[in-house]
Design an enzyme around this catalytic site. Structure first.
Site, mmCIF file in Angstrom:
data_model
loop_
_atom_site.group_PDB
_atom_site.id
_atom_site.type_symbol
_atom_site.label_atom_id
_atom_site.label_comp_id
_atom_site.label_asym_id
_atom_site.label_seq_id
_atom_site.Cartn_x
_atom_site.Cartn_y
_atom_site.Cartn_z
ATOM 1 N N ASN A 142 0.884 -1.159 0.000
ATOM 2 C CA ASN A 142 0.000 0.000 0.000
ATOM 3 C C ASN A 142 0.929 1.219 0.000
ATOM 4 O OD1 ASN A 142 -1.573 2.214 0.631
ATOM 5 N ND2 ASN A 142 -2.655 1.237 2.309
ATOM 6 N N HIS A 165 0.563 4.186 0.509
ATOM 7 C CA HIS A 165 0.281 5.192 1.534
ATOM 8 C C HIS A 165 0.752 4.755 2.922
ATOM 9 C CE1 HIS A 165 -1.949 7.406 -1.432
ATOM 10 N NE2 HIS A 165 -2.620 6.320 -1.721
ATOM 11 N N CYS A 166 1.253 3.531 3.032
ATOM 12 C CA CYS A 166 1.678 2.963 4.315
ATOM 13 C C CYS A 166 3.196 3.119 4.469
ATOM 14 C CB CYS A 166 1.293 1.484 4.356
ATOM 15 S SG CYS A 166 2.051 0.545 5.684
ATOM 16 N N SER A 167 3.614 3.726 5.571
ATOM 17 C CA SER A 167 5.050 3.954 5.785
ATOM 18 C C SER A 167 5.823 2.640 5.909
ATOM 19 C CB SER A 167 5.281 4.833 7.008
ATOM 20 O OG SER A 167 4.834 4.193 8.186
#
Length: 115
Positions: free
Chosen positions: A8, A10-12
């Site tokens: 994903n 958007h996931c760090s």
């Protein structure tokens, strides 16, 4: 050797895990699982490689988990897998599959164990 990351952007932790793979010169197939969820067969295979039951792979703090009453302990593994396929946001991330093994990249350094 084929490596795949369920990612994903958007996931760090996903970004950190992908950077770790890149730093190790591992070419990985990137699967943005929110747009392209794994098939039932792939998810069952990933669960087996992780030696996990479906609930263990679920993001239990997500609103979808609560709203769909997935905390109901009487739900079958098949019902939980169905929920993850319908709502891939519930699948823990990132997952890296390589050499017939899988690991969750939390923390990202976990991935080194299967490379």
């Amino acid at each position: 050797m084929s490596t795949r990351i369920y990612h994903n952007p958007h996931c760090s932790k996903c970004r950190e895990t992908l950077a770790l793979l890149n730093d190790a010169h591992v070419e990985a197939e990137i699967v943005e699982y929110l747009n392209t969820p794994p098939s039932r067969e792939e998810l069952v295979e990933i669960l087996a490689m992780l030696d996990m039951r479906p609930r263990q792979l679920m993001r239990r703090h997500e609103e979808e988990y609560k709203a769909n009453h997935l905390d109901d302990e009487t739900l079958s593994d098949d019902a939980l897998i169905d929920a993850m396929l319908r709502m891939p946001k519930l699948i823990e991330r990132p997952i890296v599959v390589s050499n017939g093994k899988a690991v969750i990249g939390r923390p990202p350094v976990n991935v080194k164990s299967i490379l």
